[in-house]
Write a protein that holds these residues in place. Structure first.
Motif: not given
Length: 131
Positions: A12-14, A120-123, A128-129
């Motif tokens: 994860d980038v975080r 988390d990415l899907i959420d 945002n969309h």
């Protein structure tokens, strides 16, 4: 939709960003560090992202053979298909085990489970969309 064989060591980038920040003050000159995560096949990743569908799996060798045709199709229809020889070879040869103990010891590198990152990415995408 379809996927291919193989997988990646995903982080994860975080988590990676925390490790990079820690490396700025705790890194030792001349040393190299691996800051990996968890290996996951594309089939497993697809199941995490959408457990209701099972995508068709095409072999990497078949995609390598079809790549010239895929590139022509991509150019004709301006699709920006994210497949190239290098990405397929990387999938084919990606190591399932990476020793990240040096980064864990020196930088407190930790990685959350891929399932958490994907959800988390899907959420975030859905927030945002909106549909």
């Amino acid at each position: 939709p379809f996927i291919t064989e193989g997988g990646y060591n995903m982080v994860d980038v975080r988590d990676l960003s925390k490790t990079v920040v820690n490396s700025l003050t705790k890194g030792k000159k001349g040393n190299a560090y691996l800051a990996g995560g968890q290996y996951m096949s594309l089939k497993e990743l697809a199941k995490v992202a959408c457990s209701k569908k099972t995508p068709l799996v095409l072999s990497i060798n078949m995609l390598l053979w079809m790549l010239p045709l895929i590139n022509i199709y991509d150019r004709l229809f301006n699709l920006n298909i994210p497949v190239n020889r290098e990405s397929l070879i990387t999938l084919k040869n990606a190591p399932e085990i990476m020793d990240c103990s040096k980064a864990q010891n020196d930088f407190a590198h930790q990685n959350r489970p891929v399932e958490v990152s994907v959800n988390d990415l899907i959420d975030a995408f859905n927030e945002n969309h909106p549909a």
